[in-house]
Design a protein around this motif. Structure first.
Motif, PDB file in Angstrom:
ATOM      1  N   GLY A  91      -1.978  -9.204   7.940  1.00 14.56           N
ATOM      2  CA  GLY A  91      -2.241  -9.242   6.502  1.00 14.56           C
ATOM      3  C   GLY A  91      -3.336 -10.198   6.082  1.00 14.56           C
ATOM      4  O   GLY A  91      -3.517 -10.456   4.887  1.00 14.56           O
ATOM      5  N   LYS A  92      -4.112 -10.694   7.045  1.00 20.47           N
ATOM      6  CA  LYS A  92      -5.175 -11.657   6.727  1.00 20.47           C
ATOM      7  C   LYS A  92      -6.209 -11.050   5.775  1.00 20.47           C
ATOM      8  O   LYS A  92      -6.542 -11.642   4.740  1.00 20.47           O
ATOM      9  CB  LYS A  92      -5.886 -12.116   8.007  1.00 20.47           C
ATOM     10  CG  LYS A  92      -4.988 -12.732   9.064  1.00 20.47           C
ATOM     11  CD  LYS A  92      -5.791 -13.228  10.252  1.00 20.47           C
ATOM     12  CE  LYS A  92      -6.470 -12.124  11.045  1.00 20.47           C
ATOM     13  NZ  LYS A  92      -5.522 -11.217  11.732  1.00 20.47           N
ATOM     14  N   VAL A 123       3.325   0.499   3.121  1.00 19.14           N
ATOM     15  CA  VAL A 123       3.128  -0.695   3.952  1.00 19.14           C
ATOM     16  C   VAL A 123       3.163  -1.918   3.048  1.00 19.14           C
ATOM     17  O   VAL A 123       2.466  -1.969   2.039  1.00 19.14           O
ATOM     18  CB  VAL A 123       1.744  -0.676   4.656  1.00 19.14           C
ATOM     19  CG1 VAL A 123       1.618  -1.878   5.592  1.00 19.14           C
ATOM     20  CG2 VAL A 123       1.517   0.616   5.410  1.00 19.14           C
ATOM     21  N   ALA A 128       1.734  -5.175   3.066  1.00 18.05           N
ATOM     22  CA  ALA A 128       0.711  -5.876   3.847  1.00 18.05           C
ATOM     23  C   ALA A 128       0.794  -7.383   3.642  1.00 18.05           C
ATOM     24  O   ALA A 128       0.512  -8.157   4.550  1.00 18.05           O
ATOM     25  CB  ALA A 128      -0.681  -5.357   3.474  1.00 18.05           C
ATOM     26  N   GLY A 131      -3.124  -7.123  12.091  1.00 16.27           N
ATOM     27  CA  GLY A 131      -2.155  -6.450  11.243  1.00 16.27           C
ATOM     28  C   GLY A 131      -1.240  -7.383  10.483  1.00 16.27           C
ATOM     29  O   GLY A 131      -0.328  -6.946   9.783  1.00 16.27           O
ATOM     30  N   PRO A 154      -2.062 -12.654  14.069  1.00 17.43           N
ATOM     31  CA  PRO A 154      -2.444 -11.517  14.908  1.00 17.43           C
ATOM     32  C   PRO A 154      -2.934 -10.342  14.068  1.00 17.43           C
ATOM     33  O   PRO A 154      -2.803 -10.344  12.851  1.00 17.43           O
ATOM     34  CB  PRO A 154      -1.149 -11.162  15.627  1.00 17.43           C
ATOM     35  CG  PRO A 154      -0.059 -11.688  14.754  1.00 17.43           C
ATOM     36  CD  PRO A 154      -0.610 -12.890  14.071  1.00 17.43           C
ATOM     37  N   PHE A 172       0.849  -1.194   0.000  1.00 15.17           N
ATOM     38  CA  PHE A 172       0.000   0.000   0.000  1.00 15.17           C
ATOM     39  C   PHE A 172       0.882   1.241   0.000  1.00 15.17           C
ATOM     40  O   PHE A 172       1.959   1.235   0.585  1.00 15.17           O
ATOM     41  CB  PHE A 172      -0.924   0.019   1.223  1.00 15.17           C
ATOM     42  CG  PHE A 172      -2.003  -1.039   1.168  1.00 15.17           C
ATOM     43  CD1 PHE A 172      -3.060  -0.921   0.271  1.00 15.17           C
ATOM     44  CD2 PHE A 172      -1.953  -2.151   2.004  1.00 15.17           C
ATOM     45  CE1 PHE A 172      -4.058  -1.893   0.220  1.00 15.17           C
ATOM     46  CE2 PHE A 172      -2.944  -3.123   1.950  1.00 15.17           C
ATOM     47  CZ  PHE A 172      -3.996  -2.989   1.055  1.00 15.17           C
ATOM     48  N   THR A 203      -5.984  -8.479   3.887  1.00  9.31           N
ATOM     49  CA  THR A 203      -5.417  -8.125   2.586  1.00  9.31           C
ATOM     50  C   THR A 203      -5.301  -9.350   1.683  1.00  9.31           C
ATOM     51  O   THR A 203      -5.700  -9.313   0.512  1.00  9.31           O
ATOM     52  CB  THR A 203      -4.039  -7.472   2.779  1.00  9.31           C
ATOM     53  OG1 THR A 203      -4.166  -6.397   3.713  1.00  9.31           O
ATOM     54  CG2 THR A 203      -3.502  -6.938   1.469  1.00  9.31           C
TER      55      THR A 203
HETATM   56  N1  LIG Z   1      -5.692   0.444   2.233  1.00  3.93           N
HETATM   57  C1  LIG Z   1      -4.597   0.391   3.033  1.00  3.93           C
HETATM   58  N2  LIG Z   1      -3.745   1.416   3.026  1.00  3.93           N
HETATM   59  C2  LIG Z   1      -2.653   1.387   3.810  1.00  3.93           C
HETATM   60  N3  LIG Z   1      -2.353   0.408   4.627  1.00  3.93           N
HETATM   61  C3  LIG Z   1      -3.169  -0.659   4.688  1.00  3.93           C
HETATM   62  C4  LIG Z   1      -4.349  -0.714   3.890  1.00  3.93           C
HETATM   63  N4  LIG Z   1      -4.965  -1.894   4.148  1.00  3.93           N
HETATM   64  C5  LIG Z   1      -4.214  -2.530   5.064  1.00  3.93           C
HETATM   65  N5  LIG Z   1      -3.143  -1.801   5.392  1.00  3.93           N
HETATM   66  C6  LIG Z   1      -2.086  -2.193   6.329  1.00  3.93           C
HETATM   67  O1  LIG Z   1      -1.660  -3.473   5.978  1.00  3.93           O
HETATM   68  C7  LIG Z   1      -1.406  -4.251   7.134  1.00  3.93           C
HETATM   69  C8  LIG Z   1      -2.215  -5.506   7.097  1.00  3.93           C
HETATM   70  O2  LIG Z   1      -3.575  -5.176   7.263  1.00  3.93           O
HETATM   71  P1  LIG Z   1      -4.736  -6.225   7.274  1.00  3.93           P
HETATM   72  O3  LIG Z   1      -6.000  -5.504   7.403  1.00  3.93           O
HETATM   73  O4  LIG Z   1      -4.577  -7.134   6.120  1.00  3.93           O
HETATM   74  O5  LIG Z   1      -4.413  -7.042   8.599  1.00  3.93           O
HETATM   75  P2  LIG Z   1      -5.316  -8.103   9.371  1.00  3.93           P
HETATM   76  O6  LIG Z   1      -4.462  -9.278   9.588  1.00  3.93           O
HETATM   77  O7  LIG Z   1      -6.581  -8.300   8.665  1.00  3.93           O
HETATM   78  O8  LIG Z   1      -5.568  -7.382  10.761  1.00  3.93           O
HETATM   79  P3  LIG Z   1      -6.838  -7.478  11.733  1.00  3.93           P
HETATM   80  O9  LIG Z   1      -6.770  -8.773  12.442  1.00  3.93           O
HETATM   81  O10 LIG Z   1      -6.673  -6.324  12.650  1.00  3.93           O
HETATM   82  O11 LIG Z   1      -8.042  -7.336  10.851  1.00  3.93           O
HETATM   83  C9  LIG Z   1      -1.724  -3.372   8.328  1.00  3.93           C
HETATM   84  O12 LIG Z   1      -0.510  -2.833   8.817  1.00  3.93           O
HETATM   85  C10 LIG Z   1      -2.588  -2.294   7.749  1.00  3.93           C
HETATM   86  O13 LIG Z   1      -2.417  -1.077   8.433  1.00  3.93           O
END
Ligand SMILES: Nc1ncnc2c1ncn2[C@@H]1O[C@H](COP(=O)(O)OP(=O)(O)OP(=O)(O)O)[C@@H](O)[C@H]1O
Ligand SMILES: [Mg+2]
Lengths: 386, 227
Positions: free
Chosen positions: B44-45, B19, B21, B42, B40, B11, B47
């Motif tokens: 990346g699940k 980032v 992700a 953040g 956990p 991103f 994404t």
């Molecule tokens: N559109 C975006 N723009 C910038 N950064 C992003 C974007 N989407 C996700 N991120 C970043 O990418 C990383 C992964 O995010 P993601 O939402 O995939 O995590 P997650 O595992 O689903 O977390 P959670 O369990 O909190 O939902 C995080 O650091 C998040 O801040």
């Protein structure tokens, strides 16, 4: 491309609008107001234009006056004979007419002498004797006259003359007939004290309209002290006063101001976070950018058409039933000249198109443009609660 | 079948807030299996799930869904591909509150030639299957959390997709409702659908329907557990 899909999108747009009545009510209200204002202006202008056209259609091809000491004087009847000799002139009519001040009503009427009261496009009833008159509706109303009533006027020597009302003008053309008294020419001549060998002016009719300006020039050459007015010149004068162009210009300015107001208002309310989120969700569910845009455009069209119809309808009522009370004081000075002036319904298809173009089009742009920007939101935004 | 080959998602590339992700993830999920993305916050699940669900495109690497390389598809094809092949159950349900239950469920079918009567029939069948037919004319905001999720499931199912993805589906549910959700997933699995769930809820990843767990840390795939 299938029609079904577009119908589904339209259905969805309509049902969604109905579910958000509250929010859309404000939009419809503001936009209806804009269309109402615009349509009122355009309709009023159209009506005035129509009025002028009708007045003009009754005017003679050429009016000849005699100028004495820079003012209008009586025209000797030899002039009529001289004009009749010009090739292409079909008829010359010496006219007797004048203004009459009614002290009782503090109003000025126009008295017109005619050859015969029967040839006019008005219904007359009763005995068409020497003293018969037809009066305009405004006079009839002010003086509470009905057909068969007596009308007493003071002639040029200040003596009372009795007339009998045999007809009342309808207000089909109010500007024309409201304050007019029509009587036989001989009576009018006596009433104003105009000598037999004179008239007030000459109405000249021409066989071929194409020769009109030529004949006008010939009259001026033959009678150097005459003022020659053609229908064309009168038309130009009318155009300058109630001009279509000035009307459109005014309407366009008003439209621009109001469209701008709407844009600002729309920008201020803008696309809410919820609306943006909704677009993200739709896209994640398999809606394309085009689908979202199409749905929003349908929303805009439905809103705009409703407001347009409501605005035009209200404007029609406002202008033609109520006499444009909200516009009269703003537009032109004629309301003081003709306080009783009634606007005749005269709406053309072009008027409606004009109103549509200068209102609906900017409105649609105001709705569709922000949505267009929002519809390019990436669908994955919906995956994270924006 | 779902396959990711060296998939990376960045991103804000090239900016100060860049980032990564998802970083160089390769994985494969066989048809008819239930997979869990675990990790956990953040990690990346969400994404990675977006990439699998065809709502986002990888910065680099290739994604194959049902034999198609979706990372190569142009936007408009990706949109219709997503509608026909993938049903998404969002973390926040993402229902539209002004609409009725029925209208929410039929939402994915609006930009299609399917007549409204047909979509409504399909929606009612799904709602009946989920025990929600009595709620079909309710407004979404009049529903409980568990009911809202069933609406979200019905909506994900309306186009009869072969793949279902769900992001933290039990986050807003108590244990009983979470069990019910997994029961529904079981029946979908029995129909041969592929299911991918992002979660850190043990109730989900320890459930017997799960076939494979992918462990994620900082955008990377750090472990695979097959059952
Ligand atoms: N559109 C975006 N723009 C910038 N950064 C992003 C974007 N989407 C996700 N991120 C970043 O990418 C990383 C992964 O995010 P993601 O939402 O995939 O995590 P997650 O595992 O689903 O977390 P959670 O369990 O909190 O939902 C995080 O650091 C998040 O801040
Ligand atoms: Mg997440």
């Amino acid at each position: 491309m299938s029609l079904e899909k577009h119908r589904n999108l339209l259905d969805y747009a309509v049902s969604f609008l109905l579910r958000r009545k509250g929010k859309n009510f404000a939009t419809v209200l503001v936009f209806t107001l804009v269309v109402f204002t615009l349509a009122s202006v355009v309709m009023m202008m159209g009506s005035l234009k129509q009025e002028a056209r009708e007045t003009l259609s009754l005017a003679p091809d050429i009016t000849v006056q005699k100028i004495i000491a820079g003012r209008q004087g009586l025209v000797p009847l030899e002039y009529a004979t001289a004009i009749e000799e010009i090739r292409g002139v079909s008829r010359v009519e010496p006219r007797i007419w004048g203004y009459y001040y009614d002290a009782e009503e503090d109003a000025t009427y126009t008295i017109i002498g005619v050859e015969s009261l029967t040839g006019l496009p008005f219904e007359v009833r009763g005995n068409l004797s020497e003293s018969a008159v037809i009066v305009g509706e405004a006079i009839a109303r002010e003086k509470r006259l009905r057909i068969g009533d007596r009308l007493i006027l003071r002639d040029h020597r200040g003596e009372y003359v009795k007339f009998r009302v045999v007809g009342i003008f309808s207000s089909r053309s109010a500007l024309q007939s409201a304050d007019i008294i029509v009587m036989p020419r001989s009576e009018a001549r006596k009433f104003f004290g105009i000598p037999k060998e004179y008239s007030n002016d000459l109405a000249v009719y021409v066989a071929n309209p194409a020769e009109l300006s030529n004949i006008a020039i010939k009259i001026s050459q033959k009678l150097p002290d005459a003022r020659v007015l053609t229908k064309q010149q009168i038309r130009e004068t009318y155009d300058a006063i109630f001009g279509w162009r000035s009307g459109v210009f005014l309407a366009a300015i008003l439209g621009a101001i109001l469209a701008f107001a709407i844009l600002v208002w729309d920008r201020a309310s803008g696309l809410t976070a919820e609306e943006k989120k909704e677009i993200g969700i739709l896209k994640a569910l398999g809606w394309s950018t085009g689908d979202v845009l199409e749905m929003r455009t349908f929303e805009g069209v439905v809103l705009a058409l409703n407001s347009y119809l409501a605005g035009v309808l209200l404007a029609y009522l406002h202008v033609f039933y109520l006499g444009a009370p909200l516009l009269k004081p703003v537009l032109l000075g004629w309301s003081t000249l003709y306080p009783e002036f009634e606007l005749m319904p005269a709406v053309t298809f072009e008027d409606l198109i004009l109103i549509f173009v200068i209102s609906v089009v900017p409105f649609l742009a105001a709705i569709v443009v922000p949505s267009w920007r929002a519809s390019t939101i990436d669908p994955d935004e919906a995956m994270r609660g924006i | 079948m779902i396959r990711c080959e060296h998939v990376t998602k960045v991103f804000n590339k090239g900016r100060a807030n860049e980032v990564v992700a998802v970083r160089d993830v390769s994985l494969e999920i066989a048809e008819g299996k239930v997979a869990v993305l675990r990790g956990p916050s953040g990690s990346g699940k969400t994404t990675l799930l977006s990439l699998i669900a065809c709502v986002a495109r990888p910065t680099s690497g290739r994604v194959f869904v049902s034999g198609k390389e979706v990372s190569k598809l142009p936007e408009n094809f990706l949109t219709s591909f997503r509608r026909e092949h993938v049903g998404i159950i969002f973390q926040q349900f993402n229902l539209i509150p002004e609409l009725s239950v029925l209208d929410n469920v039929t939402l994915p079918l609006v930009p299609t030639p399917i007549p409204p009567r047909e979509s409504r029939k399909r929606a009612l069948e799904l709602l009946r299957r989920l025990g929600m037919e009595k709620r079909s004319s309710f407004k979404v905001r009049e529903l409980s959390g568990g009911e809202q999720q069933r609406v979200a499931i019905a909506r994900a199912m309306i186009a009869n997709p072969r793949i279902i993805v769900a992001d933290e589906p039990t986050a807003h549910l108590d244990t009983k409702l979470a069990e019910e959700f997994l029961d529904i997933m079981r029946s979908l699995k029995q129909e041969g659908r592929t299911i991918v769930i992002a979660t850190h809820d043990p109730l989900v990843y320890e459930h017997e329907i799960v076939d494979v767990i992918f462990d994620m840390r900082d955008g990377m795939l750090v472990g695979v557990e097959r059952r």
